[in-house]
Motif scaffolding. Sequence first.
Motif, short mmCIF file in Angstrom:
data_model
loop_
_atom_site.label_atom_id
_atom_site.label_comp_id
_atom_site.label_asym_id
_atom_site.label_seq_id
_atom_site.Cartn_x
_atom_site.Cartn_y
_atom_site.Cartn_z
N LEU A 163 40.99 26.28 58.49
CA LEU A 163 39.92 27.25 58.76
C LEU A 163 40.40 28.69 58.55
N SER A 164 41.64 28.96 58.91
CA SER A 164 42.19 30.31 58.70
C SER A 164 42.32 30.62 57.22
N LEU A 165 42.76 29.62 56.43
CA LEU A 165 42.86 29.83 54.98
C LEU A 165 41.50 30.09 54.37
N VAL A 166 40.50 29.37 54.81
CA VAL A 166 39.14 29.60 54.30
C VAL A 166 38.66 31.00 54.68
N THR A 167 39.00 31.45 55.90
CA THR A 167 38.61 32.79 56.35
C THR A 167 39.23 33.87 55.45
N VAL A 168 40.53 33.77 55.25
CA VAL A 168 41.23 34.76 54.41
C VAL A 168 40.71 34.72 52.99
N LEU A 169 40.50 33.50 52.48
CA LEU A 169 40.02 33.34 51.12
C LEU A 169 38.63 33.96 50.94
N SER A 170 37.74 33.78 51.89
CA SER A 170 36.38 34.32 51.79
C SER A 170 36.39 35.83 51.70
N HIS A 171 37.17 36.48 52.59
CA HIS A 171 37.25 37.94 52.55
C HIS A 171 37.99 38.44 51.32
N LYS A 172 38.96 37.69 50.87
CA LYS A 172 39.77 38.13 49.73
C LYS A 172 38.98 38.12 48.44
N ILE A 173 38.26 37.05 48.18
CA ILE A 173 37.52 36.97 46.92
C ILE A 173 36.28 37.87 46.97
N GLY A 174 35.69 38.07 48.14
CA GLY A 174 34.51 38.93 48.23
C GLY A 174 34.82 40.40 48.01
N HIS A 175 36.08 40.80 48.24
CA HIS A 175 36.46 42.20 48.11
C HIS A 175 36.22 42.73 46.70
N LEU A 176 36.34 41.88 45.70
CA LEU A 176 36.13 42.33 44.32
C LEU A 176 34.73 42.89 44.12
N LEU A 177 33.73 42.19 44.62
CA LEU A 177 32.35 42.66 44.43
C LEU A 177 32.01 43.80 45.38
N TRP A 178 32.59 43.82 46.58
CA TRP A 178 32.35 44.97 47.48
C TRP A 178 32.89 46.26 46.86
N SER A 179 33.96 46.17 46.10
CA SER A 179 34.63 47.37 45.57
C SER A 179 34.06 47.82 44.23
N ARG A 180 32.99 47.20 43.77
CA ARG A 180 32.44 47.55 42.46
C ARG A 180 31.77 48.92 42.52
N MET A 181 32.14 49.81 41.57
CA MET A 181 31.54 51.13 41.44
C MET A 181 31.24 51.42 39.98
N GLN A 182 30.20 52.19 39.74
CA GLN A 182 29.77 52.49 38.37
C GLN A 182 29.76 53.99 38.17
N PHE A 183 30.21 54.43 36.99
CA PHE A 183 30.33 55.86 36.69
C PHE A 183 29.75 56.15 35.31
N LYS A 184 29.35 57.41 35.12
CA LYS A 184 28.91 57.88 33.81
C LYS A 184 29.72 59.13 33.45
N SER A 185 30.00 59.28 32.17
CA SER A 185 30.78 60.43 31.70
C SER A 185 30.52 60.61 30.22
N ARG A 186 31.08 61.67 29.65
CA ARG A 186 30.92 61.95 28.22
C ARG A 186 32.30 61.99 27.57
N LEU A 187 32.40 61.33 26.44
CA LEU A 187 33.68 61.21 25.73
C LEU A 187 33.60 61.99 24.42
N TYR A 188 34.59 62.88 24.18
CA TYR A 188 34.65 63.69 22.96
C TYR A 188 35.87 63.29 22.13
N TRP A 189 35.66 63.28 20.83
CA TRP A 189 36.77 63.07 19.89
C TRP A 189 36.52 63.98 18.69
#
Length: 636
Positions: free
Chosen positions: A414-440
């Motif tokens: 049960l402890s492994l399942v607990t840690v695993l649930s929070h660990k894999i969910g962190h990827l989607l919680w941490s998702r952020m989107q940005f916009k910027s302009r690139l010059y070359w």
Amino acid sequence: MSYEFNSSDTLLNDFPNPFKFENIFMFATGAVTMIGAIGVVMTAKRYFGAHEDKLAFMALVLAAILLSVSVKTLVRALSQARFFLGRKFPLGLAAELPVAGTGVGRGTEDLLDTMRHRAIDFPEPQGALNGVLYSLVKNLITSPPQVQAAAVLHFHSLIAMGALLLSLAVSYLVFSGSEYEGLASWLYLPMCGLSLLAPFTQANRWNPKAQAGAQTAGANTSLWKLVGLVVFSIMAPVLIPRLLPAFAIVPLWIAPTLLLLGSLVASLLFFGALLARLDSAGHTGVSCEQTTIAMNCAPAQLWTAIGRDFQSAWERAIPNRAYANVPPDVSGGERGSFKGYIVEETQPVPTTTLQFRSWGEAFAQTSSRLLVLLGAWGTFCATAGSIVAWYYAGQFAQMERMQITRVLLVVVALSLVTVLSHKIGHLLWSRMQFKSRLYWIETAGTYQTSQLNIGNQFHGHTQSSSTLTRIEDATLRVWVTDIVSVVFGKDGQRSIIAMATADGVAKSMAERLVAFAADQSSVATPTSQRDLARAQSIGMLDAAVRGAAGSAQAAVAAPAAAMPLAGNVARERGKVKFFSEDKGFGFIVDGEGKEYFFNANYVRGELPSAASEVEFEPGQSAKGPIAKHVQVMVAV
């Protein structure tokens, strides 16, 4: 990195914490497991008081398991309690150059290929299982590499867990009640633990390049694992009785079953949340303005104008990220070719995180709803583990050793399942989107140097000399694109998911650079106030000297018409055959036709002209006869 604060950056300073809801579940998990650990420790204290040291030790092991889960989740939640974005985040699309630095940052060439081809590069799926996944979820191919890696990992794990769960069910039906039941059940414990948890503990599992490199091997491993489980389920009832002795072991079906079911639910929730919000590359446009330039200076002078243009386009007055700065070099000789380019990106501005601020908004979307359920599942498993540990710790005195071991393994599962649930969910919680302009901006062509002299070279008072670098028909390209990038964690690797054209920006920037090149001066003149003041003083002094000389010549010429020259030197008369005021010399012919050379310095009074009657004093030089003290005769 340090946090740079600026009071005008309201968006960056007050950026909402993307881990707000994740922290709620992690604080709840930490609190529940901490309470459970304290309760078990109190039970161990009673065992020590009753001199039941072995039971007390087993109770302390249970407390340590719960306490480790509590500390792990609380440390993560506390570290995310306050989120600071700052100007230095997210990280650049390539390695950034220092201020005023030159060179090319690592990864810039890949970025230029993306702009040049107007196409975003995604890893290609490899292997049979991945072929099935990408055929079922077609938009996955244009999702960020981190999303693809997570989807592949969980798809393989779901297949493995399903096959393992089916194999466990078959083995239970076959071996239940037999003398080999205990042995068969215990075999599934290491199989479940190693096969399920190993992929999730890889250090670089979210690294796109590491995942792309290992995708084929992982797909083949998962396929062979699936085949092996099927073979084991079919052959185990026959092979185990024939190859292994019968051990009197208490059956242990519940621990591997809980581990399998708990992990299966967690992966299903994560996989569903992941697929419910796939980022597809809808736009891949890049603006490119190509033209020619001509200028009478070094091409690196363009970098001055480019720097001003870039600074005027800074986002929120934050300096751009510089990925490449290669100024064109023309120091190789009097003529040759040159090439230079510069690549910069404006400060990325956040657009969205999880796009919900309340529980109502969270449950209104499929992706966020499943993610919230994943966090709740981890807290539920933690609560179940704490209750089991607290309840059965008080029953150790009436339990056998193998039964106590079973309790420990259930709490571990049960402890492994607990840690695993929070660990894999962190990827989607941490998702952020940005916009910027690139010059070359890039320029290439040929150059030639020459010397340029400006002004009257004979009797002018102001002259200028310049070494000129001349450039004609050099190529100038301006690439501009507005990009949308996604990052998982502010210090994670950014991935471009969309590019949009900016034709007006590219065209206006190219026109300004062409006008700047054409407006460069090729004449060097003094421009400072001190230079102008000194030049004026020299001019006034020159005018005064010339005025004094003119007065002296007039004073000499006036009496000369009435009085003979002093001295007894013989003087002769003649007529000017040729005289050039610009060249400052001429020739006089006397009555006998003999020619005399004279210089303007030899003339007294006004300068003669051709056919003028003059008096002169004859002389001799190494080159022939000369006329000295030449004076124009005044007509009577």
